[in-house]
Motif scaffolding. Structure first.
Motif, mmCIF file in Angstrom:
data_model
loop_
_atom_site.group_PDB
_atom_site.id
_atom_site.type_symbol
_atom_site.label_atom_id
_atom_site.label_comp_id
_atom_site.label_asym_id
_atom_site.label_seq_id
_atom_site.Cartn_x
_atom_site.Cartn_y
_atom_site.Cartn_z
ATOM 1 N N PHE A 65 0.945 5.437 0.846
ATOM 2 C CA PHE A 65 0.273 6.583 1.459
ATOM 3 C C PHE A 65 1.119 7.829 1.244
ATOM 4 C CE2 PHE A 65 -0.402 9.443 5.144
ATOM 5 C CZ PHE A 65 -1.738 9.739 4.934
ATOM 6 N N GLN A 123 0.860 -1.193 0.000
ATOM 7 C CA GLN A 123 0.000 0.000 0.000
ATOM 8 C C GLN A 123 0.894 1.240 0.000
ATOM 9 O OE1 GLN A 123 -3.302 -0.338 -0.236
ATOM 10 N NE2 GLN A 123 -3.105 -2.580 -0.083
ATOM 11 N N ASP A 178 -4.781 9.794 9.049
ATOM 12 C CA ASP A 178 -5.264 9.314 7.742
ATOM 13 C C ASP A 178 -4.448 8.090 7.321
ATOM 14 O OD1 ASP A 178 -7.092 11.327 7.666
ATOM 15 O OD2 ASP A 178 -6.028 12.576 6.208
ATOM 16 N N LEU A 231 -5.638 3.926 6.694
ATOM 17 C CA LEU A 231 -5.295 3.075 5.556
ATOM 18 C C LEU A 231 -4.548 1.824 6.033
ATOM 19 C CD1 LEU A 231 -5.166 2.736 2.427
ATOM 20 C CD2 LEU A 231 -2.962 3.897 2.501
ATOM 21 N N GLU A 270 -7.065 -0.528 7.737
ATOM 22 C CA GLU A 270 -8.044 -1.048 6.758
ATOM 23 C C GLU A 270 -7.412 -2.112 5.858
ATOM 24 O OE1 GLU A 270 -10.130 0.343 2.654
ATOM 25 O OE2 GLU A 270 -9.449 1.957 3.997
ATOM 26 N N LYS A 271 -6.172 -1.878 5.420
ATOM 27 C CA LYS A 271 -5.514 -2.800 4.484
ATOM 28 C C LYS A 271 -4.682 -3.878 5.190
ATOM 29 C CE LYS A 271 -6.927 -0.613 0.781
ATOM 30 N NZ LYS A 271 -7.943 -1.213 -0.111
#
Length: 386
Positions: A65, A63, A79, A83, A86-87
């Motif tokens: 960011f 991922q 924020d 992420l 969630e991932k």
């Protein structure tokens, strides 16, 4: 320059081309789903895209960011945490300048905590409020030679509600593996090379002058300053000199290793200016440096002379000051704060209170009051040294 692996203060893989070992660093730390954290400006550079593409081949669930830029805020960190959770990520690769490293470290720290980030400010033993077992592993890859955040146990994050830059601290947010690859810094523009290099100098200088007995920090700070004297003007003029880039990258990591001993008023004057006016941290440090040096002169003169002896300068405070002023001139760094921002409207009362309450103030070698800090701000606007 030979490749080395160092373990002080953490594991450091140093040398041109070491970025190729990034996937190995993840395997070493048992990271299977990394969150790659880098800032908006770096994300689209070919150098960064290349690193991300290579990682995608090694990790199915990589991922990325990048929703932040310089002088990051608490919201930016949270924020990233959203992420990360969630991932189902299990480690952070922080790639970039000080902002990216601070945000990456902040995400790895906050992803398992129940309390707000401001509860972990670097005050007393606030860090013990955190659950140390819930901090994810961090790999740090600096692309500038300045903040040294890769070898630090703190993140500088702005509280957007108060507009104050806070230092968030925990011993376990020291990255577990650092990759220092000078190739990643060779495309830095001269202006950023200069400002970040002066940031590294401020760290080494303030750490060396901070009170207290810490010969390991002092030794590192001295050698850090020598490397900067040797290479900063060279990398400013000739950015592709890998030898000089290597020395600056090492000096940057050394500065942050050394400042575990303490910082001082250069930093406490800078932080409010960075938070309130979005001025680059290294640039403001460079501007305040001679004003703080001359303010502290009566207390640090002996220390400064020992720096001169090591740097082959004449053994006087004046010759050191002259070296700093000439260095700034050669790097096109302005002498006055009023050259980089509009100082007509600024609330000096508010700024000097913020500076006085900054954690770096405690490390200043000479006792300093809010009025002293206000006086230094005034001098930095008029350009007159003490």
């Amino acid at each position: 320059m030979n490749n080395m692996n160092w373990n002080y203060p953490t594991t450091i893989w140093f040398g041109a081309g070491k970025i190729e070992d990034l996937a190995n660093a993840c395997l070493n730390l048992k990271i299977k789903s990394p969150l790659f954290v880098t800032d908006k400006d770096l994300l689209n550079l070919p150098m960064t895209s290349k690193v991300i593409e290579k990682l995608k081949k090694d990790f199915d669930n990589l991922q990325v960011f990048s929703q932040f830029s310089g002088n990051p805020t608490g919201k930016n960190v949270m924020d990233g945490v959203s992420l990360y959770v969630e991932k189902k990520c299990d480690g952070v690769i922080a790639f970039g300048g000080g902002s990216a490293l601070d945000v990456g470290k902040g995400i790895a720290f906050m992803c398992g905590q129940k309390r707000p980030i401001w509860d972990f400010e670097d005050i007393g033993d606030y860090w013990t409020r955190a659950d140390g077992n819930k901090i994810s592993p961090i790999i740090a890859v600096p692309t500038t030679a300045g903040t040294g955040s890769e070898t630090g146990r703190a993140s500088a994050i702005i509280n957007e509600e108060t507009g104050i830059k806070k230092i968030i601290f925990h011993p376990k947010i020291l990255p577990s593996i650092v990759i220092l690859d000078p190739n990643l810094t060779k495309d830095l523009p001269p202006r950023i090379t200069a400002a970040t290099g002066m940031d590294a100098l401020a760290h080494n200088l303030e750490a060396f002058c901070a009170p207290g007995f810490h010969p390991m920090a002092d030794g590192i700070a001295l050698e850090g300053m020598r490397l900067i004297k040797n290479s900063l003007i060279e990398v400013y003029k000739n950015g592709t000199n890998i030898e000089a880039r290597s020395e600056m990258l090492a000096a940057s990591s050394m500065g942050s290793t050394a400042f575990q001993k303490g910082l001082g008023a250069i930093h406490s004057l800078s932080h409010p200016i960075n938070a309130q006016f979005d001025v680059h941290h290294g640039l403001s440090n460079a501007i305040f440096m001679p004003y703080v040096l001359t303010f502290n002169k009566s207390v640090i003169e002996k220390r400064i002379i020992s720096i001169c002896n090591y740097l082959n300068l004449n053994s006087t405070f004046e010759s050191f000051l002259k070296w700093i002023l000439n260095l700034r001139k050669e790097l096109n760094i302005p002498h006055k704060l009023s050259d980089v921002m509009d100082c007509n409207e600024i609330d000096l009362e508010k700024l000097s209170l913020m500076a006085f309450e900054d954690p770096s103030t405690g490390g200043n070698p000479k006792k300093i009051t809010k009025d002293d800090l206000k006086e230094i701000y005034k001098k930095s606007i008029s350009g007159e040294l003490f």
